[in-house]
Design a protein around this motif. Structure first.
Motif, PDB file in Angstrom:
ATOM      1  N   LEU A   1     -28.513  12.877  17.606  1.00 31.35           N
ATOM      2  CA  LEU A   1     -28.592  12.809  16.144  1.00 31.35           C
ATOM      3  C   LEU A   1     -29.415  11.615  15.699  1.00 31.35           C
ATOM      4  CD1 LEU A   1     -24.914  13.707  15.145  1.00 31.35           C
ATOM      5  CD2 LEU A   1     -26.951  15.120  14.843  1.00 31.35           C
ATOM      6  N   ALA A   2     -29.220  10.486  16.376  1.00 33.24           N
ATOM      7  CA  ALA A   2     -29.976   9.284  16.031  1.00 33.24           C
ATOM      8  C   ALA A   2     -31.470   9.503  16.277  1.00 33.24           C
ATOM      9  CB  ALA A   2     -29.466   8.093  16.845  1.00 33.24           C
ATOM     10  N   ALA A   3     -31.792  10.222  17.360  1.00 29.66           N
ATOM     11  CA  ALA A   3     -33.200  10.506  17.653  1.00 29.66           C
ATOM     12  C   ALA A   3     -33.806  11.419  16.588  1.00 29.66           C
ATOM     13  CB  ALA A   3     -33.320  11.138  19.040  1.00 29.66           C
ATOM     14  N   LEU A   4     -33.007  12.391  16.103  1.00 26.20           N
ATOM     15  CA  LEU A   4     -33.493  13.304  15.072  1.00 26.20           C
ATOM     16  C   LEU A   4     -33.755  12.577  13.759  1.00 26.20           C
ATOM     17  CD1 LEU A   4     -31.249  16.458  15.636  1.00 26.20           C
ATOM     18  CD2 LEU A   4     -33.687  16.221  16.127  1.00 26.20           C
ATOM     19  N   LEU A   5     -32.933  11.556  13.492  1.00 25.04           N
ATOM     20  CA  LEU A   5     -33.125  10.788  12.256  1.00 25.04           C
ATOM     21  C   LEU A   5     -34.439  10.024  12.287  1.00 25.04           C
ATOM     22  CD1 LEU A   5     -29.525   9.394  11.659  1.00 25.04           C
ATOM     23  CD2 LEU A   5     -30.714  11.137  10.322  1.00 25.04           C
ATOM     24  N   GLY A   6     -34.868   9.658  13.493  1.00 25.44           N
ATOM     25  CA  GLY A   6     -36.165   9.001  13.650  1.00 25.44           C
ATOM     26  C   GLY A   6     -36.282   7.722  12.854  1.00 25.44           C
ATOM     27  N   SER A   7     -37.184   7.723  11.912  1.00 21.45           N
ATOM     28  CA  SER A   7     -37.470   6.515  11.146  1.00 21.45           C
ATOM     29  C   SER A   7     -36.319   6.108  10.239  1.00 21.45           C
ATOM     30  CB  SER A   7     -38.729   6.723  10.292  1.00 21.45           C
ATOM     31  OG  SER A   7     -38.533   7.809   9.400  1.00 21.45           O
ATOM     32  N   ALA A   8     -35.357   7.009  10.049  1.00 17.57           N
ATOM     33  CA  ALA A   8     -34.214   6.660   9.207  1.00 17.57           C
ATOM     34  C   ALA A   8     -33.288   5.689   9.899  1.00 17.57           C
ATOM     35  CB  ALA A   8     -33.435   7.916   8.828  1.00 17.57           C
ATOM     36  N   VAL A   9     -33.407   5.584  11.244  1.00 17.83           N
ATOM     37  CA  VAL A   9     -32.599   4.641  12.000  1.00 17.83           C
ATOM     38  C   VAL A   9     -33.311   3.302  12.027  1.00 17.83           C
ATOM     39  CG1 VAL A   9     -31.587   4.121  14.248  1.00 17.83           C
ATOM     40  CG2 VAL A   9     -31.679   6.473  13.432  1.00 17.83           C
ATOM     41  N   PRO A  10     -32.670   2.216  11.586  1.00 19.12           N
ATOM     42  CA  PRO A  10     -33.313   0.908  11.581  1.00 19.12           C
ATOM     43  C   PRO A  10     -33.739   0.501  12.984  1.00 19.12           C
ATOM     44  CG  PRO A  10     -31.287   0.880  10.294  1.00 19.12           C
ATOM     45  CD  PRO A  10     -31.318   2.172  11.024  1.00 19.12           C
TER      46      PRO A  10
ATOM     47  N   ILE B   1     -15.323   8.876  16.240  1.00 22.92           N
ATOM     48  CA  ILE B   1     -16.614   9.486  15.901  1.00 22.92           C
ATOM     49  C   ILE B   1     -17.564   8.431  15.339  1.00 22.92           C
ATOM     50  CG2 ILE B   1     -17.768  11.124  14.368  1.00 22.92           C
ATOM     51  CD1 ILE B   1     -15.272  12.901  14.600  1.00 22.92           C
ATOM     52  N   VAL B   2     -17.040   7.567  14.475  1.00 20.18           N
ATOM     53  CA  VAL B   2     -17.863   6.497  13.900  1.00 20.18           C
ATOM     54  C   VAL B   2     -18.361   5.561  14.996  1.00 20.18           C
ATOM     55  CG1 VAL B   2     -17.823   4.465  12.414  1.00 20.18           C
ATOM     56  CG2 VAL B   2     -16.763   6.583  11.636  1.00 20.18           C
ATOM     57  N   ILE B   3     -17.481   5.216  15.933  1.00 22.55           N
ATOM     58  CA  ILE B   3     -17.879   4.319  17.020  1.00 22.55           C
ATOM     59  C   ILE B   3     -18.968   4.947  17.870  1.00 22.55           C
ATOM     60  CG2 ILE B   3     -17.120   3.186  19.140  1.00 22.55           C
ATOM     61  CD1 ILE B   3     -14.393   2.793  17.819  1.00 22.55           C
ATOM     62  N   MET B   4     -18.803   6.223  18.218  1.00 25.21           N
ATOM     63  CA  MET B   4     -19.813   6.885  19.044  1.00 25.21           C
ATOM     64  C   MET B   4     -21.139   7.023  18.311  1.00 25.21           C
ATOM     65  SD  MET B   4     -17.626   9.686  21.290  1.00 25.21           S
ATOM     66  CE  MET B   4     -16.761  10.426  19.890  1.00 25.21           C
ATOM     67  N   LEU B   5     -21.076   7.246  16.999  1.00 22.34           N
ATOM     68  CA  LEU B   5     -22.313   7.275  16.212  1.00 22.34           C
ATOM     69  C   LEU B   5     -22.983   5.900  16.220  1.00 22.34           C
ATOM     70  CD1 LEU B   5     -21.245   9.432  13.135  1.00 22.34           C
ATOM     71  CD2 LEU B   5     -22.886  10.064  14.920  1.00 22.34           C
ATOM     72  N   THR B   6     -22.159   4.855  16.156  1.00 24.46           N
ATOM     73  CA  THR B   6     -22.687   3.488  16.218  1.00 24.46           C
ATOM     74  C   THR B   6     -23.389   3.249  17.548  1.00 24.46           C
ATOM     75  OG1 THR B   6     -20.904   2.681  14.793  1.00 24.46           O
ATOM     76  CG2 THR B   6     -22.083   1.043  16.084  1.00 24.46           C
ATOM     77  N   VAL B   7     -22.766   3.710  18.621  1.00 27.82           N
ATOM     78  CA  VAL B   7     -23.371   3.574  19.949  1.00 27.82           C
ATOM     79  C   VAL B   7     -24.685   4.348  20.020  1.00 27.82           C
ATOM     80  CG1 VAL B   7     -23.100   4.128  22.407  1.00 27.82           C
ATOM     81  CG2 VAL B   7     -21.177   3.162  21.128  1.00 27.82           C
ATOM     82  N   GLY B   8     -24.683   5.586  19.502  1.00 28.70           N
ATOM     83  CA  GLY B   8     -25.890   6.394  19.516  1.00 28.70           C
ATOM     84  C   GLY B   8     -27.031   5.751  18.743  1.00 28.70           C
ATOM     85  N   MET B   9     -26.721   5.192  17.592  1.00 29.50           N
ATOM     86  CA  MET B   9     -27.752   4.540  16.782  1.00 29.50           C
ATOM     87  C   MET B   9     -28.245   3.268  17.456  1.00 29.50           C
ATOM     88  SD  MET B   9     -26.385   5.200  12.884  1.00 29.50           S
ATOM     89  CE  MET B   9     -27.929   4.635  12.173  1.00 29.50           C
ATOM     90  N   ASN B  10     -27.347   2.576  18.146  1.00 30.62           N
ATOM     91  CA  ASN B  10     -27.760   1.375  18.874  1.00 30.62           C
ATOM     92  C   ASN B  10     -28.730   1.742  19.995  1.00 30.62           C
ATOM     93  OD1 ASN B  10     -27.150  -0.539  21.393  1.00 30.62           O
ATOM     94  ND2 ASN B  10     -26.893  -1.722  19.513  1.00 30.62           N
ATOM     95  N   LEU B  11     -28.431   2.823  20.695  1.00 31.46           N
ATOM     96  CA  LEU B  11     -29.325   3.278  21.759  1.00 31.46           C
ATOM     97  C   LEU B  11     -30.695   3.646  21.197  1.00 31.46           C
ATOM     98  CD1 LEU B  11     -26.869   5.572  23.782  1.00 31.46           C
ATOM     99  CD2 LEU B  11     -27.711   3.314  24.449  1.00 31.46           C
ATOM    100  N   GLN B  12     -30.693   4.347  20.054  1.00 32.08           N
ATOM    101  CA  GLN B  12     -31.950   4.752  19.428  1.00 32.08           C
ATOM    102  C   GLN B  12     -32.753   3.552  18.950  1.00 32.08           C
ATOM    103  OE1 GLN B  12     -33.751   7.283  19.180  1.00 32.08           O
ATOM    104  NE2 GLN B  12     -35.143   6.799  17.487  1.00 32.08           N
ATOM    105  N   SER B  13     -32.070   2.594  18.330  1.00 33.62           N
ATOM    106  CA  SER B  13     -32.776   1.435  17.775  1.00 33.62           C
ATOM    107  C   SER B  13     -33.436   0.595  18.861  1.00 33.62           C
ATOM    108  CB  SER B  13     -31.805   0.562  16.962  1.00 33.62           C
ATOM    109  OG  SER B  13     -30.823  -0.028  17.803  1.00 33.62           O
ATOM    110  N   HIS B  14     -32.883   0.649  20.085  1.00 30.46           N
ATOM    111  CA  HIS B  14     -33.470  -0.101  21.194  1.00 30.46           C
ATOM    112  C   HIS B  14     -34.266   0.806  22.138  1.00 30.46           C
ATOM    113  CE1 HIS B  14     -30.381  -2.923  19.782  1.00 30.46           C
ATOM    114  NE2 HIS B  14     -31.168  -3.859  20.257  1.00 30.46           N
ATOM    115  N   ARG B  15     -34.442   2.071  21.693  1.00 23.80           N
ATOM    116  CA  ARG B  15     -35.197   3.045  22.487  1.00 23.80           C
ATOM    117  C   ARG B  15     -34.646   3.137  23.916  1.00 23.80           C
ATOM    118  NH1 ARG B  15     -36.198   3.898  17.969  1.00 23.80           N
ATOM    119  NH2 ARG B  15     -38.246   4.077  16.971  1.00 23.80           N
ATOM    120  N   SER B  16     -33.326   3.133  24.041  1.00 20.70           N
ATOM    121  CA  SER B  16     -32.671   3.200  25.348  1.00 20.70           C
ATOM    122  C   SER B  16     -32.165   4.610  25.612  1.00 20.70           C
ATOM    123  CB  SER B  16     -31.492   2.224  25.408  1.00 20.70           C
ATOM    124  OG  SER B  16     -31.907   0.898  25.185  1.00 20.70           O
ATOM    125  N   GLY B  17     -32.107   4.980  26.874  1.00 22.10           N
ATOM    126  CA  GLY B  17     -31.559   6.269  27.252  1.00 22.10           C
ATOM    127  C   GLY B  17     -30.045   6.226  27.266  1.00 22.10           C
TER     128      GLY B  17
END
Length: 211
Positions: A55-64, A133-149
């Motif tokens: 989901l974080a990847a789909l948001l793309g530029s919307a993720v800080p 769910i909120v925590i896992m979304l936080t983790v997902g966004m953190n991974l996206q923001s650092h371009r981590s797998g």
């Protein structure tokens, strides 16, 4: 990951989740049902992080990302303040209702749980809990923001599984003492569910505020 792994993992399991793990070690087949529960938690956490990362990847530029715009930064702070306010209200509600607070009725049914029931419980206490769910979304966004797998989330997933396994590990290491102590811990958490909920809110507030 630059997240505070242990606090996040503890928050994932604080509340009905860890109460379920404690209940399972007081059943007639503690090891079997506890292992099934842990597998459910592991599968649910891994799946949740995968979905959150997608989901974080789909948001793309919307993720800080690093060097985010002032607008994104302001929006992020506004969201943080809103979450903290909601959590503070939740903690206050639990405190005011502490005299009439009762644990979820389904916890009482876990004493006769089978391995299949324990596995489903492990899935549900992660995937059906808004805080998790909120925590896992936080983790997902953190991974996206650092371009981590997703591999970068392994420490978080492992820490969550370890926290879920603590009642079983204590049971295996301190077998005789655990047989006596675990039912007491279970009963205390049942009668103090309001305090457990307040603690969860407090931990999550600290995580958000320091994020």
């Amino acid at each position: 990951m630059n997240l505070q792994i242990l606090p996040l993992a503890i928050t994932m399991l604080a509340g009905p989740q860890i109460m379920s793990a404690i209940v399972f070690v007081t059943t007639a087949r503690p090891v079997r049902v506890s292992v099934a529960f842990l597998l459910g938690v592991l599968v649910a956490t891994t799946a949740g992080v995968l979905v959150a990362r997608g989901l974080a990847a789909l948001l793309g530029s919307a993720v800080p990302v690093d060097g985010e715009s002032q607008t994104a930064s302001t929006l992020g702070k506004a969201i943080q303040i809103a979450l903290i306010a909601l959590l503070a209200l939740g903690a206050l509600k639990n405190y005011l209702g502490r005299k009439t607070a009762e644990p979820p009725e389904w916890l009482g049914t876990l004493l006769s749980a089978t391995g299949a029931t324990a596995f489903r419980t492990g899935l549900l206490v992660i995937l059906a809990m808004p805080s998790d769910i909120v925590i896992m979304l936080t983790v997902g966004m953190n991974l996206q923001s650092h371009r981590s797998g997703v591999g970068a989330a392994i420490p978080f997933i492992a820490a969550t599984a370890l926290v879920a396994a603590l009642p079983l590990l204590l049971y295996l290491v301190f077998h005789k003492r655990a047989i006596t102590a675990m039912p007491k811990v279970r009963d205390w958490m049942n009668t103090h569910s309001w305090l457990v909920n307040i603690t969860v809110c407090g931990i999550f507030i600290l995580i958000i505020a320091s994020g």
